[in-house]
Design a protein around this motif. Structure first.
Motif, short mmCIF file in Angstrom:
data_model
loop_
_atom_site.label_atom_id
_atom_site.label_comp_id
_atom_site.label_asym_id
_atom_site.label_seq_id
_atom_site.Cartn_x
_atom_site.Cartn_y
_atom_site.Cartn_z
N GLU A 25 0.81 -1.23 -0.06
CA GLU A 25 -0.09 0.13 0.05
C GLU A 25 0.91 1.22 0.04
O GLU A 25 0.69 2.10 -0.75
N ASN A 26 2.01 1.29 0.81
CA ASN A 26 2.77 2.52 0.85
C ASN A 26 3.22 2.49 -0.58
O ASN A 26 3.47 3.74 -1.09
N ILE A 27 4.02 1.66 -1.07
CA ILE A 27 4.54 1.64 -2.34
C ILE A 27 3.76 2.00 -3.49
O ILE A 27 3.93 3.02 -4.38
N ARG A 28 2.23 1.50 -3.34
CA ARG A 28 1.45 1.95 -4.46
C ARG A 28 1.01 3.58 -4.39
O ARG A 28 0.75 4.22 -5.25
N GLU A 29 0.71 4.00 -3.15
CA GLU A 29 0.62 5.44 -2.88
C GLU A 29 1.70 6.18 -3.11
O GLU A 29 1.38 7.25 -3.92
N ALA A 30 2.96 5.95 -3.20
CA ALA A 30 4.01 6.56 -3.47
C ALA A 30 4.21 6.78 -5.10
O ALA A 30 4.39 7.83 -5.28
N LEU A 31 4.10 5.59 -5.57
CA LEU A 31 4.20 5.51 -7.12
C LEU A 31 3.05 6.35 -7.73
O LEU A 31 3.29 7.17 -8.86
N ARG A 32 1.75 6.33 -7.17
CA ARG A 32 0.64 7.21 -7.60
C ARG A 32 1.02 8.74 -7.58
O ARG A 32 0.69 9.58 -8.32
N GLU A 33 1.64 9.08 -6.46
CA GLU A 33 2.16 10.41 -6.22
C GLU A 33 3.14 10.79 -7.44
O GLU A 33 3.24 11.90 -7.55
N VAL A 34 3.97 9.89 -7.47
CA VAL A 34 5.20 10.09 -8.32
C VAL A 34 4.53 10.22 -9.82
O VAL A 34 5.01 11.26 -10.67
N ARG A 35 3.77 9.52 -10.07
CA ARG A 35 3.20 9.57 -11.55
C ARG A 35 2.28 10.81 -11.75
O ARG A 35 2.77 11.65 -12.80
N ILE A 36 1.87 11.28 -10.61
CA ILE A 36 0.99 12.65 -10.76
C ILE A 36 2.05 13.57 -11.02
O ILE A 36 1.81 14.70 -11.81
N ALA A 37 2.97 13.82 -10.17
CA ALA A 37 3.93 14.68 -10.15
C ALA A 37 4.70 14.87 -11.75
O ALA A 37 4.83 15.97 -12.29
N GLU A 40 2.09 16.15 -14.31
CA GLU A 40 1.93 17.79 -13.99
C GLU A 40 3.55 18.37 -14.63
O GLU A 40 3.24 19.54 -14.86
N ALA A 41 4.67 17.81 -14.39
CA ALA A 41 5.59 18.22 -15.05
C ALA A 41 5.75 18.14 -16.49
O ALA A 41 6.83 18.76 -17.18
N ASP A 42 4.79 17.78 -17.46
CA ASP A 42 4.46 17.90 -18.69
C ASP A 42 5.74 16.63 -19.21
O ASP A 42 6.00 16.81 -20.56
N VAL A 43 5.82 15.63 -18.66
CA VAL A 43 6.55 14.61 -18.98
C VAL A 43 5.69 13.62 -19.90
O VAL A 43 4.57 13.63 -19.40
N ALA A 44 6.19 13.44 -21.13
CA ALA A 44 5.39 12.56 -22.09
C ALA A 44 4.78 11.26 -21.52
O ALA A 44 5.53 10.57 -20.54
N LEU A 45 3.59 10.98 -21.78
CA LEU A 45 3.11 9.77 -21.14
C LEU A 45 3.85 8.38 -21.07
O LEU A 45 3.95 7.55 -20.12
N PRO A 46 4.14 8.12 -22.36
CA PRO A 46 5.40 6.94 -22.48
C PRO A 46 6.34 6.75 -21.61
O PRO A 46 6.73 5.85 -21.05
N LEU A 51 8.93 4.77 -16.70
CA LEU A 51 9.70 5.16 -15.66
C LEU A 51 8.96 4.43 -14.29
O LEU A 51 9.72 3.88 -13.44
N ILE A 52 7.49 4.36 -14.07
CA ILE A 52 6.64 4.14 -13.16
C ILE A 52 6.97 2.43 -12.84
O ILE A 52 7.16 1.86 -12.02
N GLN A 53 6.83 1.97 -14.14
CA GLN A 53 6.92 0.38 -14.29
C GLN A 53 8.45 -0.08 -13.71
O GLN A 53 8.49 -1.34 -12.86
N ARG A 54 9.38 0.52 -14.32
CA ARG A 54 10.84 0.20 -13.79
C ARG A 54 11.05 0.33 -12.18
O ARG A 54 11.63 -0.34 -11.49
N ILE A 55 10.35 1.56 -11.80
CA ILE A 55 10.40 2.04 -10.23
C ILE A 55 9.85 0.72 -9.43
O ILE A 55 10.27 0.20 -8.60
N LYS A 56 8.54 0.48 -9.99
CA LYS A 56 7.56 -0.73 -9.18
C LYS A 56 8.32 -2.06 -9.30
O LYS A 56 8.36 -2.59 -7.96
#
Length: 459
Positions: A25-37, A40-46, A51-56
């Protein structure tokens, strides 16, 4: 650049640092925040998805779960993966060629190509000790040719003349021949841009590339264009064999997505970051250092390199000798220190590289600005030479005159003199007690660090 991304990521990872163990749950919540950040920084969706998959994958694996400090381990994973997305390590220009090594600059109009040519010429001259020539093939904008001529004079490099209406390919070939005759190490070729990608522009730059076969073809892109930067880079990469990217205007309020997107989308390294209009505002791109800055860890290595390069060593040596001999630190010395700080990008530029600053409240960071430093220099400039050498002469009427001369208030003059007295006291301690005296003085100053824009005490 990256301010909002840095703040959001720093908040997320700080919540995890102190955790004894991480749950799904901690990790899922953290990754959700990282994804949103990142979005919002205008990083391309792919890029975000990869990136999120590699971190996960790494976060739920053995290296984090079995770590003594899983929160810290996850921070390292995020840092490592950000670095990988941006290109592992700095990639230098490849100039290993029989001179002249030709570098072609490509990009859209307004991306900052001409200014970047001058900045790169200065960097190669000063740091690499290369003999550089520049040429403009932008025959559609006479102002661009004149701008490059002026900038070439400023940075002290050779300028190959060209005129509006000439054939760009002919200009480039003649410039290469001239560079060969004059035994120039590097020839930088500025090209025409358009407001958007079009066939005529691409055909012209392809012809230029074929005529001079550059060893480096750099794509210059405005970092404030966000996701569009990656799309434009892709179009240029399909037309030209790009060897690298230069991100410009990184000192603006950009959300930073370009830096994280371009490298991933076209697979070519970001080689330089440009910030500001000054000709010394170009730095080699270090993915690992930028990842640390994004996560609020600072960039101390770049700061040290900048100090070594930009601080006037002769002045520093003379000041040290003066203080050690017991001579008084005066307002001329204080002005020198302020000007050297300005040469390193000012207070804001220095703070940006210090660990933990990104997590400070905006109300605190807003107080640390270069306007105050410039105001202090203006106040000292309004004093007579005798007053600078002997600050005790500055009575009430003299302070009022200095305030009028600098367009400030007497209270501003009083603040400068108060800060001067604090610096003078510190220097006096150094003269009397050597380095140990200075260290004791600095420790005392750090305990109540209220004078520099309200920064919190250091722990």
């Amino acid at each position: 650049m990256f301010e909002s991304l840095s703040q959001r990521l720093a908040t997320t990872v700080n919540r995890l640092r102190g955790r004894g163990r991480l749950t799904d749950e901690n990790i899922r919540e953290a990754l959700r925040e990282v994804r949103i950040a990142l979005l919002e920084a205008d990083v391309a969706l792919p890029v975000v998805q990869a990136l999120i998959q590699r971190i996960k994958v790494r976060a739920v694996g053995q290296e984090v779960a079995r770590s003594l400090s899983p929160g810290q381990a996850l921070v390292k994973v995020v840092s490592d993966e950000l670095t990988m997305v941006m290109g592992k390590a700095n990639t230098e220009l490849n100039l290993a060629q029989q001179p002249p090594a030709v570098v072609l600059m490509a990009g859209l109009q307004g991306a900052g190509k001409t200014t970047t040519v001058a900045k790169l010429a200065r960097l190669l001259t000063e740091r690499k000790k290369k003999k550089v020539m520049v040429v403009s093939c932008d025959v559609y904008r006479p102002a661009a040719i004149e701008q490059l001529r002026t900038l070439a004079e400023q940075v002290g490099v050779k300028f190959f003349p060209s005129e509006a209406g000439q054939d760009p390919v002919r200009i480039a070939r003649d410039a290469v021949a001239a560079a060969r005759r004059e035994v120039v190490d590097v020839l930088l070729v500025d090209t025409a841009g358009r407001l958007h990608v079009d066939e005529a522009m691409m055909a012209e730059i392809k012809a230029l590339h074929a005529a001079i076969t550059p060893i480096e073809t750099l794509f210059v892109v405005d970092s404030m264009t966000g996701q569009d930067a990656a799309n434009t880079a892709k179009a240029f990469d399909e037309a030209l064999p790009l060897t690298g990217v230069v991100l410009t205007k990184t000192d603006g309020d950009a959300r930073g997505g370009a830096a994280l997107s371009v490298r991933y989308v076209i697979g070519k390294p970001i080689k330089f970051l440009g910030a500001g209009e000054k000709t010394d505002a170009l730095e080699p791109f270090h993915p690992d250092r930028l990842a640390q800055r994004i996560l609020g860890m600072g960039d101390v290595l770049s700061l040290v390199e900048e100090v070594e390069r930009k601080v006037d060593q002769d002045k520093a040596q003379k000041l040290a000798q003066k203080v050690m001999k017991g001579k008084r630190f005066d307002l001329n010395d204080m002005k020198d220190q302020l000007e050297q700080m300005g040469n390193m990008g000012g207070l804001a530029g220095l703070l940006d590289k210090l660990p933990g600053v990104s997590s400070l409240p905006d109300s605190v960071k807003s107080k640390v600005n270069d306007g105050e430093m410039k105001k202090m220099i203006a106040i000292i400039n309004s004093m007579t030479g005798k007053e600078r050498r002997h600050p005790d002469l500055l009575n009430g009427s003299r302070r009022a005159r200095v305030a009028r001369g600098s367009g400030t208030q007497p209270a501003d003059v009083n603040r400068v003199l108060k800060q001067y007295m604090q610096m003078e006291k510190m220097m006096s301690k150094l003269g009397k007690g050597g380095s140990k005296g200075l260290l004791r003085q600095m420790r005392g100053a750090m305990k109540g660090m209220g004078g520099m824009g309200g920064l919190p005490p250091m722990r």
